[in-house]
Design a protein around this motif. Structure first.
Motif, PDB file in Angstrom:
ATOM      1  N   ASN A 110      33.407  43.067   8.965  1.00 10.62           N
ATOM      2  CA  ASN A 110      34.097  42.869   7.692  1.00 10.62           C
ATOM      3  C   ASN A 110      35.196  41.824   7.901  1.00 10.62           C
ATOM      4  O   ASN A 110      36.216  42.105   8.521  1.00 10.62           O
ATOM      5  CB  ASN A 110      34.701  44.183   7.203  1.00 10.62           C
ATOM      6  N   ASN A 111      34.979  40.617   7.397  1.00  5.49           N
ATOM      7  CA  ASN A 111      35.988  39.560   7.538  1.00  5.49           C
ATOM      8  C   ASN A 111      36.523  39.113   6.179  1.00  5.49           C
ATOM      9  O   ASN A 111      36.915  37.961   5.996  1.00  5.49           O
ATOM     10  CB  ASN A 111      35.425  38.362   8.308  1.00  5.49           C
TER      11      ASN A 111
ATOM     12  N   CYS B  49      37.052  44.308  17.875  1.00  7.03           N
ATOM     13  CA  CYS B  49      35.953  45.265  17.745  1.00  7.03           C
ATOM     14  C   CYS B  49      35.128  44.912  16.514  1.00  7.03           C
ATOM     15  O   CYS B  49      35.674  44.540  15.473  1.00  7.03           O
ATOM     16  CB  CYS B  49      36.492  46.680  17.626  1.00  7.03           C
ATOM     17  N   GLY B  50      33.806  45.040  16.622  1.00  9.33           N
ATOM     18  CA  GLY B  50      32.943  44.761  15.480  1.00  9.33           C
ATOM     19  C   GLY B  50      33.246  45.637  14.285  1.00  9.33           C
ATOM     20  O   GLY B  50      32.940  45.281  13.145  1.00  9.33           O
ATOM     21  N   ALA B  51      33.864  46.803  14.522  1.00  4.53           N
ATOM     22  CA  ALA B  51      34.189  47.727  13.438  1.00  4.53           C
ATOM     23  C   ALA B  51      35.593  47.531  12.891  1.00  4.53           C
ATOM     24  O   ALA B  51      36.037  48.323  12.048  1.00  4.53           O
ATOM     25  CB  ALA B  51      34.025  49.173  13.915  1.00  4.53           C
TER      26      ALA B  51
ATOM     27  N   GLN C  71      31.873  40.077  19.403  1.00  7.82           N
ATOM     28  CA  GLN C  71      32.500  41.372  19.161  1.00  7.82           C
ATOM     29  C   GLN C  71      32.787  42.116  20.473  1.00  7.82           C
ATOM     30  O   GLN C  71      32.071  41.987  21.465  1.00  7.82           O
ATOM     31  CB  GLN C  71      31.620  42.225  18.259  1.00  7.82           C
ATOM     32  N   GLY C  72      33.843  42.921  20.440  1.00  4.53           N
ATOM     33  CA  GLY C  72      34.381  43.518  21.652  1.00  4.53           C
ATOM     34  C   GLY C  72      33.431  44.393  22.437  1.00  4.53           C
ATOM     35  O   GLY C  72      33.584  44.528  23.652  1.00  4.53           O
ATOM     36  N   VAL C  73      32.461  45.012  21.777  1.00  6.91           N
ATOM     37  CA  VAL C  73      31.556  45.912  22.497  1.00  6.91           C
ATOM     38  C   VAL C  73      30.770  45.170  23.566  1.00  6.91           C
ATOM     39  O   VAL C  73      30.313  45.773  24.544  1.00  6.91           O
ATOM     40  CB  VAL C  73      30.608  46.625  21.507  1.00  6.91           C
ATOM     41  N   SER C  74      30.604  43.857  23.427  1.00  9.00           N
ATOM     42  CA  SER C  74      29.893  43.070  24.440  1.00  9.00           C
ATOM     43  C   SER C  74      30.784  42.699  25.620  1.00  9.00           C
ATOM     44  O   SER C  74      30.284  42.215  26.636  1.00  9.00           O
ATOM     45  CB  SER C  74      29.315  41.787  23.807  1.00  9.00           C
TER      46      SER C  74
END
Length: 444
Positions: free
Chosen positions: A424-425, A173-175, A274-277
């Motif tokens: 955030n990586n 997830c992007g978050a 990211q997972g939302v896609s």
């Protein structure tokens, strides 16, 4: 290593159920300062029994237990296998106070208890925008329209009869780690990094379906993917990703059909993004000539920059890693040998190396990458370490095959500030104190 070294270090698992109903209410109201104290109290409570158990020795090997002297359960007692009752605490968990509505929330994968790189389907993290449904596959349809010669509607039989591919990829997830942008917010790796999973997905390359419909690949440089959930999740995806053949219209996961909460019967797989896609319950693909600026890419899943501007369409998940053991909430019960293990991944390709620091980033040593090392998949790493009982800070730093090096919090905040949510990586740090308690800290 010697036999004594191998037996010296003992670790106590993190107690994940450490909040009372009253504490959950406090978190919901925004009072998070007690989280770490509550967690350490719970950790201390379970440390003593572990020491007592060690003192008893290994008497169990001298006496045959009941299961060695009796008839076991018959074949297919459980037609669909389930985990042992002694592993019942290893489950997905929702972070207290994260959202007000369960249908639009997150359940985190228990990374601290997983092995290898494949996430069991039943422990795959969840992120929903309006809940999930168990959809009748006989009623589900996929429509392809837009800049194509012929608009088409496919049922599941149409898709599943086509030549398939199976590939292992991570989804994040992007978050993920988003609560940590400003400061330490949660105590364990399940909550800091648990919006992450890795599976073998089976399906049909989207490129093949678009070619069958006569897509205009010259003018149509974007697709819009739409889900059948109540939020009608829609995402823009650049056509070059589709043309690569990596994007899959997937129905299979880890050798079986997708689970309902993971998009059954059909979802999009967009490796490295990211997972939302990775739109679940996929119902429509539209081919277009420009980005669609849907609500979840114009307002959400964007990067808040220090000057107040929003950076859009930054979907690729850059190189990242995390030590899963020892990690927050766990306790090192004795001095001696420990295996530092964790996961690394990159949306740009393969992990090239992972370095480990036990002194907060002053010195780094290479970890061992375990096979397989695949493109846009999780990579397991291990590092042999002898703990001398003194305070230390454990970190991992990933480098991918493009040369990208995972940044520290100081480097990331210099460019991105502290008010973002997504992507955030930064390097994760775990502090070990003399008592052996492990906690989440940040090193700038």
């Amino acid at each position: 290593m010697s036999h004594d070294d191998m037996r010296a270090g003992r670790i106590r698992r993190a107690p994940e159920n450490f909040l009372t109903e009253g504490q959950i209410a406090d978190v919901t109201k925004g009072r998070r300062d007690f989280l770490r104290k509550a967690f350490l109290t719970a950790s201390a409570a379970v440390a003593a029994p572990g020491v007592a158990l060690a003192a008893k020795g290994e008497d169990a090997i001298l006496n045959l237990p009941p299961w060695s002297t009796s008839l076991g359960k018959p074949v297919a007692a459980n037609p669909y296998g389930v985990p042992s009752q002694y592993e019942s605490n290893l489950v997905r968990r929702e972070s207290p106070g994260l959202t007000r509505v369960g249908g639009s929330s997150v359940a985190f994968a228990p990374l601290q208890g997983l092995f290898g790189i494949i996430t069991p389907s039943g422990l795959h993290f969840e992120r929903h925008h309006q809940g999930w449904h168990d959809i009748d596959p006989g009623q589900h349809r996929l429509m392809i329209n837009g800049l194509v010669k012929k608009n088409m509607v496919f049922n599941m039989d149409d898709i599943m009869r086509l030549p398939s591919v199976s590939r292992i990829h991570f989804i994040e997830c992007g978050a993920n780690t988003g609560m940590e942008w400003g400061n330490v917010a949660v105590p364990t790796v399940q909550y800091t990094h648990g919006m992450l999973s890795c599976s073998e997905f089976t399906g049909v390359p989207l490129r093949d379906l678009l070619e069958y419909c006569g897509a205009d690949f010259k003018k149509g440089r974007y697709i819009l993917a739409e889900g059948a959930d109540g939020s009608s999740m829609t995402r823009t995806i650049p056509m070059e990703l589709v043309e690569s053949g990596e994007v899959i219209v997937a129905y299979g996961q880890n050798g079986e059909m997708l689970r309902p909460e993971n998009g059954y019967p059909l979802r999009l797989v967009v490796p490295g993004v990211q997972g939302v896609s990775w739109v679940k319950w996929l119902r429509r693909i539209e081919v277009g000539d420009q980005p669609y600026a849907a609500k979840d890419e114009a307002v959400h899943y964007i990067d808040m920059m220090p000057d107040g501007q929003h950076r859009q369409y930054t979907s690729t998940q850059e190189a990242k890693s995390v030590i899963t053991s020892p990690s927050g909430g766990q306790i090192l019960l004795t001095k001696g040998f420990y295996n530092i293990t964790g996961l690394a991944w990159s949306g740009k390709g393969k992990i090239k190396k992972v370095d480990i620091s036990t002194d907060g980033g002053i010195n780094w040593q290479p970890a061992r990458l375990e096979t397989p090392v695949l493109s846009k998949a999780l990579t397991r790493f291990n590092f042999e370490w002898n703990w001398d009982g003194k305070p230390c800070i454990l970190q991992s730093r990933a480098t991918d095959d493009t040369g990208f090096v995972q940044p520290g919090y100081g480097q990331l905040r210099e460019v991105r500030g502290t008010k973002s949510i997504y992507h955030n990586n930064a390097i994760q740090s775990w502090k070990v104190i003399e008592s052996g308690e492990v906690s989440n800290v940040q090193v700038l």
